[in-house]
Scaffold this motif. Sequence first.
Motif, PDB file in Angstrom:
ATOM      1  N   SER A   1      -2.693 -13.267  16.488  1.00  0.00           N
ATOM      2  CA  SER A   1      -3.615 -12.297  16.071  1.00  0.00           C
ATOM      3  C   SER A   1      -5.024 -12.992  16.037  1.00  0.00           C
ATOM      4  CB  SER A   1      -3.146 -11.924  14.581  1.00  0.00           C
ATOM      5  OG  SER A   1      -4.363 -11.024  13.970  1.00  0.00           O
TER       6      SER A   1
ATOM      7  N   CYS B   1     -11.759 -13.382  11.202  1.00  0.00           N
ATOM      8  CA  CYS B   1     -10.918 -12.889  10.572  1.00  0.00           C
ATOM      9  C   CYS B   1     -10.677 -13.538   9.154  1.00  0.00           C
ATOM     10  CB  CYS B   1      -9.415 -12.827  11.276  1.00  0.00           C
ATOM     11  SG  CYS B   1      -8.177 -12.226  10.266  1.00  0.00           S
TER      12      CYS B   1
ATOM     13  N   MET C   1      -3.417 -17.435  14.200  1.00  0.00           N
ATOM     14  CA  MET C   1      -4.585 -16.529  14.031  1.00  0.00           C
ATOM     15  C   MET C   1      -5.887 -17.324  14.152  1.00  0.00           C
ATOM     16  SD  MET C   1      -5.586 -14.723  10.283  1.00  0.00           S
ATOM     17  CE  MET C   1      -4.286 -13.610  10.361  1.00  0.00           C
TER      18      MET C   1
ATOM     19  N   CYS D   1      -6.973  -8.771  14.887  1.00  0.00           N
ATOM     20  CA  CYS D   1      -7.019  -8.973  13.227  1.00  0.00           C
ATOM     21  C   CYS D   1      -7.943  -7.839  12.784  1.00  0.00           C
ATOM     22  CB  CYS D   1      -7.706 -10.214  13.045  1.00  0.00           C
ATOM     23  SG  CYS D   1      -7.505 -10.814  11.387  1.00  0.00           S
TER      24      CYS D   1
END
Length: 759
Positions: free
Chosen positions: A582, A629, A557, A599
């Motif tokens: 993401s 995010c 992420m 995200c």
Amino acid sequence: MSSLLWSDLLQGGSFLLSAALLTLFILLFVSARSWLAGLSIFFTLGVLYAFAWGHWALSHQLQEQYQGSILALEADVDRAKGQDSEMMFLVVSNIALKDLSGRPIPHDLRRVKLSWRHPTGSPIPGERWRMNVVLKPARGYASHGAFDYKASLLRKQIDSVGYIHSKARVKRIQQAQGMSLTDLRWQLGQKIPAFVPSTYTATARALLLGDSTEFSHHEWNTLKASGTVHLMVVSGLHITLFAGIGFYLLSLFVRYSGLGERVPCYPLAAIVALVLAIAYTALTGFQLPAQRALVMLSLPMVCLLLGISVRGGTIFLAALCLVLLWDPIAPVSAGFWYSFLSVAALILLFIHRVNNRGAISRALQAQGAVFLIVLLLGTLWAGEWNPFTPVVNLLAIPLVGMVVVPMLMAFLLLSILVPGLAPLLDQLVDLVMSVLWWLINSGAELSSETNMPGLPVSLMLLGAIVVFLWLLPATLQVRSASVLLLVLAWIGYSHQRPPLRIDILDVGQGLAIVVQTPNHVLLYDTGGASSSTFSAGNAVVLPFMRDQAINTVDLMMISHENLDHRGGAEHVIQGTQVNQISAGGDYQGLGLPVITQPCLKGQQWQWDSARFRVLWGSEGGRVGNDGSCVLLIETLDSRILLTGDIGEMVEHSLVADPYLLSAPEADGRLHLLQVPHHGSASSSSWPFIKSQQPRYAVFSAGLNNRFGHPDRRIVERYKAVGAQLLNTATSGTITFVETPETGLILQSEYRLAKRHYWW
């Protein structure tokens, strides 16, 4: 062993020094016939020597008031790398410093390493240059498996690092004088491209001059994957083979020329071998691995010349002592253990044994013992292992030692004496080098296809113990026990992760967090990057994963597109399996080789007993810091919030988020908060802090960074709500673990738990 005690000694100060002196005084009165007393005396002397050497080594520092200031520097160039690139690196010595008003600055710096962005000159080793610089103490990453940069510089007598500040002030003030060793090595390096194809110039420089800095990032990865890095670092292997060839050829010449009756064959051959070893070591610039190898080779040669009969084990221990006297922190390097453990294995295998096997059988037996040591140490140091390493080395070691190095030496001499031959030599070098690199590339490809699982350090150490037990004489009857020990360890081994583990990695001024559950791994951000070949990804994140036996990242992420958060992503993807990515902010502009999904707020999933929910993301086209995010991690007992670089506007929205308002505890406090934007004054608003009241607030920032993170006012806000403050700049990698018995607790601060006196 005394080297390993420095950290405690130096932290203990004069009390421990006095205690050690008292211990030595008492031991001197113990019976000299007691081997334990003698061992204790030598051990104490070693500790005292290490103590004194450590203080001496650290005394060469620039005064604190001049660190970070612009200074005028004059120095001799020892090394220059990257003359044809956008970033040049220099190592300089014989340093004179002045402030900008021309006033001399007292110092005792031995060497300084400098970076020069967009260089306007081409410094040559041996020249003296004047430049404006900014200097600071060297500092490396303090994280599991990361390279100890500060120790490496200390061993090279580099006391400070910095950068060249003003291109207009850079000037050559003196040409190289005479023919120094530095100048000779540089001139020989200029001859190499004449007879070596450009593809293999870096290999030739590594083998001839001990300069492995010219390898590309891809070539280094290939060497590591195939287990052949040691072939490209001039060490005992190269020097011993080179000296051995000289010893053997001269012995043959004396024997078959009829001089054997008038000339003592072996003493003369030993002298020639020793001279060749010294010459080769000088050619490599007397680098530390070559020095260590020369010491180990010289001792038996000198004993042979003096007619002294000494056991192999005694020579081994004497060489070990001499190396540690010369370089007391040698044990922090992999090369030290490669050299001495390999020799120890051969001593155990052959010394004082009756061996009726043929020469080929004994050679294969020796290769097998060394391969096991290299395989185990490679796993311990690099965190990865390749079952094809022995096969590749079986072919590559004799090829390098008996063909490539002698060929390059001879061709270098020929290109100097008869320059017209260089184009003809080029073709033969290309043929031999292509065979060598075909072997190396094949080993790397097989390694990538097998995808061997990471193994813990404890299992590798046990494997090393089993190898040495197996090498002991069969009469001791320990081999069956060693095999049983290894089998039981393998059967009983299980690398069980706790219900939740969170590591905020030390990546300097950036962010990288590894979240582990028993069956899944999430990587939140990957730190920054300083070039296409160096980033927090390959310097910190991947070594951490190897150290923790992590083979797959289920989800990477990336909070947003800023370089200090996504800079290491590509190297992580190249170095391990990443199943999904993401990203917040400008997720489409990351250009990563794995498909990247946005995200978005509301995304949620559960891994084992941990629940994950995205509270803020890139919806609505948000980019930059406020497109970060934001991830909430919840278990039955704790809550963790990862925030990226969000600012006050996003924080105000999060304060009203129902998922943050609800909490498993009556007091509603967060257990762990990754402080937004490294503690910037534009984040961590008072309403946000007051609403969450984190038990732990962690800043991920670089030491003395130019942004002033964390801001003093922000620090005071977190203190006002009773948060325990932690900073990767001073703590290194910070580890939290949750168990059913304890809940989420602070497990370790790496820089404090593994501290060395040079940190």
